[in-house]
Every structure is written in structure tokens, then in C-alpha cells.
Scaffold this active site. Sequence first.
Site, short mmCIF file in Angstrom:
data_model
loop_
_atom_site.label_atom_id
_atom_site.label_comp_id
_atom_site.label_asym_id
_atom_site.label_seq_id
_atom_site.Cartn_x
_atom_site.Cartn_y
_atom_site.Cartn_z
N CYS B 418 0.12 -2.91 -4.84
CA CYS B 418 1.56 -2.74 -4.73
C CYS B 418 2.26 -2.70 -6.07
O CYS B 418 3.15 -1.90 -6.30
CB CYS B 418 2.17 -3.82 -3.84
SG CYS B 418 1.85 -5.49 -4.44
N HIS B 462 4.20 -9.51 -2.87
CA HIS B 462 4.37 -8.07 -2.84
C HIS B 462 5.35 -7.66 -3.95
O HIS B 462 6.14 -8.49 -4.42
CB HIS B 462 4.95 -7.68 -1.46
CG HIS B 462 4.93 -6.22 -1.20
ND1 HIS B 462 3.79 -5.46 -1.34
CD2 HIS B 462 5.89 -5.37 -0.78
CE1 HIS B 462 4.07 -4.20 -1.03
NE2 HIS B 462 5.36 -4.13 -0.68
N ASP B 478 9.85 1.20 -0.84
CA ASP B 478 8.55 0.55 -0.98
C ASP B 478 7.47 1.61 -1.05
O ASP B 478 7.01 2.12 -0.03
CB ASP B 478 8.29 -0.38 0.21
CG ASP B 478 7.10 -1.29 -0.05
OD1 ASP B 478 6.34 -1.02 -1.01
OD2 ASP B 478 6.94 -2.27 0.69
#
Lengths: 332, 675, 303
Positions: B418, B462, B478
Site C-alpha cells: 500500500c 494502511h 486509495d
Amino acid sequence: MRGLFRRRLTKPAAGIRRGWIDRWILRRITPSTLPWTVNRRRVYILPTRFGVGFGLLCLVMLLGAMNYANSMGFALTFLLAAIGLVSMHHTHAQLVGLRLVEIAADPVHVGADAALRLRVDQPGKVGRLGIQIHFADTPRADGPGVTVAPSAQLRLSFAPGQRGWNALPLLTVASAAPTGLFRAWTFVLPDTRVLAYPRLARAGQSPPPTRALEQGDARHRQPGLSQFAGLRNYVRGDSLQRIHWKSLPKTRTPMVKQFEDGEQPECWLDLALTPGADLDARLSQLARWVVDLAETPVAFGLRLGGDQIDLDRGPAHRHRCLSALAQFGQRA
Amino acid sequence: MTVTTADVLPRALLLRLIGLLVLVLAPHALRVPVWESALVAVAIGWRLAHLQRGVPLPGRVIKTLLTIAAFAGVYVTYGRVNGQHPGTALLVLMAALKLLEMRSQRDVRVMVALLYFLVFTHFLFSQEIWTVAWLLVTVVGVTGLLVEVNTRAATGDAAGRAWRQHWRLGGVIVAQALPLMVVLFLLFPRIPGPLWGLPADAGSSRSGVPDSMSPGDIAELILNEAIAFRVRFEGEPPGQRQLYWRGPVFERYDGRRWDAYPQNGPARAPSLQTLGEPVALEMMLESTRGFSLFGLEMSDPAALPAGSRLDENGQLLALRRITERRLLRQQAWPRYRLDARALPRWHRQRTLQLPVNSAPRTRALVQQWRAETPDDAALIQRALAHFRQHPFRYTLRPPRLGPQPVDEFLFTTQAGFCEHYASSFVVMMRAAGLPARVVIGYQGGARSPVGDDWVIRQSDAHAWAEVWLAGEGWRRVDPTAAVSPDRIEQGLRGAFDTARGELPAFLRRDGSTLWAMSRARWDFLNAQWNRWFLAYGPELQQAFLSRLGVRGWTQMLLWLTGLITALLLLVAAWLLWRGRPAPPADAASRSWRRLQRAAARQVDARPGEAPTAWCQRLADRQPHLRAQLDAARTAYQALRYGPESAQTEAQQQQLDRAVRGLIKALRRRRPPPAG
Amino acid sequence: MKAAVSRTVDALEQVILGKPQELRLALACLLAQGHLLIEDVPGVGKTTLALALARVLGLEFQRIQFTADLLPADVLGVSVFESGSNAFRFHPGPIFAQVILADEINRASPKTQSALLEAMEERQVSIEGKTRPLPAPFFVIATQNPLSQLGVFSLPESQLDRFLMCLSMGYPPPAAERALLAQTDRRSLLAELPCVLDAAQVQSLQAGVREVTARPALLDYILALVQATREHAGLRHGVSPRAGLALKRAAQAWAFLMGRPGVLPEDVQAVFPAVMDHRLLPAHAALHAPPSARDLLAAVAIP
């Protein structure tokens, strides 16, 4: 660090105990007849040095637990504090209900220590793990306590201060068991008395006025009981009839037959005829003679002013004489 | 010092002490440096050798040297001798060295205090459920040892067979102390906050999301299954996609590392517009030693938890460093607009800044896109499409990246996590002239199979991006979702190909097995433990007590003293009851004892006094009772000493009757008038 | 049986004035099948007591005056060769009677003493290989003069244990002594004493004593007393188990005399000084008299 560890940790906190608390308590003490039972209301309790240290430890832990917001720390701190509180009650219970059943002592001479035998008894199921009994005015030794289960003997030495009957000083009954965090104590003034014989004069200063029984004195002759008791060296003045002729060739010196009876020496001790600076010195001298004579087969009697103890021997006689000496002039 | 008989410690006692020491030190063993564990082991071994083989104990010189060496060792290891870690290390060493000079009962007392304190220090490092059992066992043991050494000293009991009794007594004392402990724990007034400030190393090291982000930082967290926080929603929980737990917002970039600009000037309130319905929740946050409270996006500035603030970037921050578990009530608006009106110039500059030489290939590519797509929203879509169209993959073990991490990631390795996606996406946006920034925090979470909690673990950490669009404000984008939508939809577990075995073991297990269930239960138990016991502080105490109707300090203290007194009275009563003379086994003696007790004020029974003599004395003082006394005495004597007969019951009744009458008469005190 | 006992006591009290306690103890001693030692100065009525007992109980009486030259044969008897029958014939000594007064036993040589004591203990006499039983109620009253310590053989402690009780008669109270002086002739008074019982009845009374109940609680008390003697530091060593048995038997006899079916602690206390005082030996180191039996009674709680 070592010095810190060496310090006595079981002493009562600071010097408080010797101070006003004791004085306040002592004002309310009256002599008690044995058997004596510890009264719940008369038991006093204070933390020991170790107990104070333990309290500080708890405090430090509490601050630590607060600072770190540490729940387990709080739990431990509170558990330890609770252990302290609970153990205070346990220490208290060590004493409550305890019975001092009897105090026995053999008479001793002034200047010697009498061994007091204390019998302590406990009712119930509380394990009494460390009872200490000592005189209130002597500093407490670190030992020896007794475990009372269900009855125990305890010895205490006591030095009587004067001849005659000595009242026992105040006794402290104490316990720091089971955890040593607290020390509970109470006082008892037993009405037991200890007989003290006069101080013994030094041995061998002057011999007791012994004299052998005269031949003609029939009072103590025991007919038919002449028993041969042995031989001794001839001394000028011995009867020729008594010389053991058979052994003469062997020993070269004449031996004289000794007989058990008829030879009984006797001795009268008289206060009026005893040398000494003052009454106590003369009594001491008499006591010395009594003690010495009791070791010999000499029968002795005692004249104290108007009183008289007849000729006799044996431990009971010795006691009779010594206690008469001890109490001479004291009975008003 | 003279060594008296009471000073000589029996071997058995020392062996028990060593056993306890080992038990208390065991949890510390792995915490202190290796050399120290070895030193402690040597000390214990030495003492054991002394006990078993008569090996002489070290002399004064060696002990002094050892002490100096211990201090020096701790100083060298930790750089200081105070503080939590070095302090504990020193205490452990002191206990071990004390063992070498243990000679008198006083030494044992000191050791007992040390042992208690060592138990305490352990809790600074771990407060898990099992430590309760450990606490009880060690405290019972140490207290038993204290009782043993104390009473042994008092009795001079050399045989020492009584130790079982002593330890049992220790256990009894601890058992009686437990209720008191509970009362103290609940009612002792708790003061909020550290008293003198925490030492720098207080508690375990920082955990959770980092203060800055370079490639690989978050991947480390993924392997950590520790719980970050638990959440209980009031009402329907939002969908998994909505669960972004906002942490630090990073705007400064040096080509490799992201971090936040230091705060300068007064804190500003965020310019926030909320839409739709709010979500209320209760969060149990583990201690992070940081400030971030990880509010669900977007925290309601009007309903902030106590002791927190919302900064201009929408991050929920605690006013004090979080050094303990905290229970927070939050309100969040899943739909919101942040900085929708305008972006100040300085802020725009910050969020467009790129190091001069960084990512040339990326910049070139993005500038080409920009030329083709003037619309900002379309550009975002294009960038996301880039991730989808190229063979990017989501992996926990990305290849190492060189001096141009963004270029290498986008064009060469195309494998990452991520943080790689968020980082490169923000760089792309900034290159295109769109203000953008990285946000890190946690995403998602798992609903606990036991209870209705959501558990968010460190592995749920994250990183995502935010792009500022005129009129809309900061929009959350995202990019990880573009590559691996499952990561967002199903949580981390969905993002990996399980067959490839790169998923950590704890993530691989299926939620349906028995093992998983029991693990969940254990988690739940832990959660309750954390929530109610470990978090029991000023706030929880107040809430709990006011529910019981105890309000305010005065009432709290009243209850505390009242309950403690009551419990101690119970202990005292128990002791008194134990200490009373055992009642006689037979009924006749019991009746007789009752009578004697009732008459004790008049005539106290002497120990060797037979009933006849006692009755005689009593009757002399209370002549009117003579007949009744004789009846009672005759019955008692017949029952207790007479031949056994069939009339026992009748006699017992007669005795009881007589005793009752006598007791009543004795209570009256005054003889009835004659005639 | 109760009536017989009370008549016996009444009859004895006519002769032995002012000593009801001692009288009963002596009787209890006899009923408990023990022997009695009286330590007292001459002339306080020891002989009268023995004679009166023998007479009232209808028993045969013998008196042995112990002297230094008394030989065992003088007590036990001797076999004499009779030329007429050309055989040895046993001439029983004075011990072959039912009530023996062994006067001033401490004047005899140890040899003679032990001959008597063995006979007392075993209730039989072994002479020249032949065992001859002594008559059935067999009761020895030995006296010891405590005054003259010189030229006597005090009974060794082990022998003292063989006497169930040791009494000291003491001077009679003034009223009793006055009555004694007012009496005309004591000899005739003794001769006029009624014979209340006979040997068989005495034996049945002795059997009755054994029937008196001693419950466990009482045995505990006896045990506590016995143990107290063993624990007391003023005593050389505690009393023997035989002393415990003696205490129980004496207490049973006392309870029997009081007409009780079971022994009370009071009964134990009544006989305790008589049974124990001569068995309590002062510790060697103790400088004073040992605790008296009364001290022990006061200290030991009744369980």
C-alpha cells in the site's frame, strides 16, 4: 548497601514504645493472680521497623502504579497493603486468649540468677507461633520465643535484688508472629514471688564451728548400729582401741577404724556468734556455712535470735535454714 | 556481628527461598541482558553449591567487585542506572547478590521485600491475564516465606518441619487479604495521569504506525498481529470500504521518505463540512506512546472524545501522550468535505512540493497525461487505470528499491505494498499539479466472532492518498484498491494468493475452525480484561461507581473505609472464633460450661476446681440457688462420671433445665425477696 | 452394702477421734486392696487405728515391731526340723495375718524390709522353695518415724511406690483430744468395738470397689494429673504408671465409701495427696521442697 541490610528490622518503630505509651499503660497495671489470661483490650500493637519499611515499600509501589497507570501494579500494591492489615489482626490474635498458667522458680542466692519457669497455655486452634515473654525493663532479645501448641514451658532468668521474698517485675508478653510486620504486646505483673537466700559469703573465709560428738553424749548414740565405715590416718588423741592393728605392718602409719555412728559430727550455727560487719554480712556467712555443711555428713542446727532450727541434714533442712536466713528480720 | 542460633538459616528454608527467587525472576530473565541472566544464574548456582557441597561463599572483596561490576554492566548496557529498564536490571542483580550474603533472618526479610518489589517491576512490562496467577502464586510463596522466617526466628525451631503450617498460614493471610484488595482496587481514589512524567523508556517501545513513511515501514507492521484497537459501533457499522482509521497525514517528501511538517504557529481548526448521518462508536485504544487516536474518517469536531483535539488535517490527536489503554467515545461522519472552500497558498505549495531530481520518468509520463486530460477527476482515474492496466501486483515482499523508488516501482518492479502505491500515486498527482498527500492509519478490521467488537490489528495498517479538488476539498483516493480491490473489500486476507505462502501464518487460518474459535474467545477475554481491568482508571472508576450509586470523593472514601473496616472485623472475628477454647464434645460439659460462664462474674472457676467445690463457693454467695445448683451438679456428675445408663436423655434434660433456670437467676443478680 | 460401710465408719469414729478424713482414707486403702504407710511420731494413734480396723472388719490382727536385728525369718516364718515327725515343719511368721501393723519399718535392715515388701506386693511368701499364700484380705499398715534421721534405713523410693497411700495422722484437734482425755479406758473401748463385718464381707466390698465406674473423662483427669508430675521441673521424675493405677483404684474406693456409682474428680482429689505425696521426689537440683500434691491439684484443670 550492606549497612542498610544489617540494620535491625524487627525493632519497634522508633523510640515511641519506651515513651509515653508505656507510661500511660503502666499506670493502669495491677498485680494479677495466675493463671492469667491476656485480655483483648489490653493488647497494644505497633508496626515494627520492618513493618514501617514494608509500608514504605507499599507507598513506593502505589506511586509507581499511579504514575504508570498500571492496574496489575495497583492490584499487587493493594494486595500487599491488605496483607499488612490482615497480618496486624493475626499478630493481635497471637496474644489474645493466651494464658500464663504458672511461674515457678527455685530459690537462689542474691547475686545469682533464678530460673523462672513459665508455663504458657493456649486455648483454641490459633497457631501461636512466636510468643516472647521478657521483663519489661530489659531490652528485648531477638529470641527466644515459644511456639505454644497447646502448652509450652519458657525459661526466664531473674536476678533477685534482695534476700527474702522478691516480687517479680513487670513482664511483657509480646509477639511479632506471624509476619513480623507488627509487634503486639501486653503487660502482666504476676503476684508470684521468688525467694532469695542471702548472698553467699566467699568460700573458705572462716570454717564453720564444727565439733565432733563427745563420747559420753548419749543423745545421738545409735545402739547396735556400729558399722565399720573405713580407715583413716591416726591423729593424736584417737583412742588406742580404734587402731587397726592388722594393717600396721603394711602401711607403716597407724590407721584408725571409723564408724558410721557415734562419730556423727554436729554443728550449731548461731547468728550471735557469727563474725561479720553487719547483719547482712553475718547472714551471708551463715548461708555460706549452711551451703558448705549441707555437702558434708555433718548435722547442723541454726539459731537466729530467738528462733532455732534443730540439728538435721538433707536438702529440706538446708532449705529450711536458708529460707529462715533469707527472711530473718523481714517478717514484721 | 555475632551469629546466634536464631541467625543460622536452615538449608530447607534457603532452598525454598531460591526456588521462589527463580520463580520471581523467571519472567525477567528474557528481559534483562544476557550477561545479567548469566550472572544471576551463577549467583544462584554458587549459593546452591554452598548449600549442597559446602563451597565457600564469596568474600567481601569479591562481593564488592561483583556489585561494582553489576552497576558498571548496567550502565554500559543502558547508558544510565535509573529508569525502568536499568532499574529493573539492577534490582534483579541486587536480589541475586543478596543471595550470596544471606546469613540471618534479617537478610531474608530484606529479600522478601526485594521479591515483592521484583514482582511489581514485572508488571511494568507485562500485564497479561496469566500474570494474575503468577502474582498470586508468588505473593503466597513470598508471604509464606516471610511467616516461616519470622516464626522460625522467634521459636528457634531448628527442625523446621513446621514450614508447611507456616506456608499455609501465609496462604490464609493472602486469601483473607484478597477481598480487601478488591475493595481497595475498586474504591481507592485514582488520580489521572503520571505523577512525575514518564521516563523516556517507560512501557514497551512504540508500536503502531510510524511517524514517517519510507518503503517497507508498513510491511513490517503487517507481520504484527498485535491488536491496535477495538471498536464497538453503536448502531449499524458502516461498510468495510468506509473503515478508514485516520492517522498522521504526511505532506513533506524528500524523494524517498514521507513525513509531516512540524507544527508551527497556533493550531487551526479544520474547515470541515459534514454530510449524511454520523456513526457513533466506542474505541478501546491500546497504548501507542504516540498522540494519534485514529479516528474513523471523519471525526466530528463537535463531539470529540475527552482530552483530544482535531487538527487542521483531520487527524484526531490526544492532548497527552497515550501511555495507557484508553476508552474513547467517538462520533464520525463517513461523508464529509475537508478544506472544500479553498486551499491556502502555503498549503498548496506544501502539497505540490516534489524534490527537484526525483522521479523524472514519472514526471514525464504524468505531464504527458496532463496534456491529454485537463480534467482533474479524469486525471485521477487515468492514474488509477494505469495501475490496473499494467501488471502491478500486491506483495508483502517487494524487491528492494534504489535511489529513485517511485520510478523503479512504477516502471521496473511493479510489485509493492500500500505504501508504494500511495506514495507513487501522490507523486504522480503532484507532478500533474494537483495538491496531494499521504495519509496513514488503519483500514478495515475484523468483526470478532465472539462479542460484537471489531478488532483492528497492527496488520491492518494502511497508507492511502488524498487529492485536493477545487470545490470538493480533499478526496480520499486509495490506489491499493485499484490493484487489489480485495484488500479493501475483504481485508488483508483477501489481497494475497494464499497458495504463494507469503501471508503470515496468523492471517492464513480460516475463521471457522475450532482453533480459531478458541483463539477468538481468548481474544475476547483479553479484550474484556483490557477493557475493564487494565483500563480501570479515574474515568472508568467514576463511571463504574456512579452506576453503583457511589458519587463523589466523600462517598467513595466513606465506602472504602466502611468496607475495609467491615472486612477486617470479619477477619478479627474469625481469629477470635478460632482462638476460643474448644467447646467440649459432650452435651453435659457444654451445659456445665455455659453455667460456669454465666456465673463467672460471681465465682470464677479455678483450674483444678471440681464441680462440688465450685458449687459450694457459688452457693455461699447465692444461698437461694443452692438447691438448683445441687440438682444441676448431680445431673452433670451423673452424666459425665456416672455409669452409663438409659436415663441419659432425661438427665440431660434435667441438667439443661437446671442450667437454664440458674442462668436466668444469675442474670437477675439480686436474690428474690425472702418468702 | 452401703449400710455396712456406714456402720463400719461409725464404729471406727467412736475410737479414732477427730480424724474422719484419715480414717476414711485408711479404709479406702484397705478396700482398694492397697497397703498403708503412716509417717508420724509415736503416740498419735497408729496402733489404735490398725487395731480398730481389724476389729471392726472382723479380721485377724498381728503387730510386728521392727528393730535393727529383726531378720526376714522373724517376719515370714521358719521351717523347723521336728524330731517327733522327723520332718521340717513350717512355723508361719507374724505376717500370716489379715491386718498387719509393721511398726517403725525404717528401723529394720533393708533385707528385712524388702522381705516384707515383697510379701505385700505378691500376697504370698516363698520360703525354701515353697510358696505359701497369705490370708485373703491382706492389709499392711506400716509406720515410719520421720523424726530420727540417724541410724535408720529410710525406705528406698522404689519401695515407697508399693504403698498405695501414705498418711500422716497428725495431732488430733483440741476438741477430740479433750474427749480422748475424758475417756476412761481406751483398751476396753477397743475391746467393746462391735464386729461389723467379716473377712468374706470385706472381700465382697473389695469386689464392689472394682465395680465402681471410671468414665473416660475421669481417666483423662487422672492422666493429666500423672503427666503434670512428669512435666513439673521441681520433681526428679514423674510418677510411675503404677501410681496412676493406684490413683484410680484409690479414687474408686473413695467413691465407693461415698456411696457413688461412678468416680468423680472430687474423689480423685480426695485421695490424691495420700496416694501421691510419697511418690513425688524432689529434683536433685531443687533446693526446696517439691510441689505438694495440693499444688498439682490446683494447677491441673479438670478436663
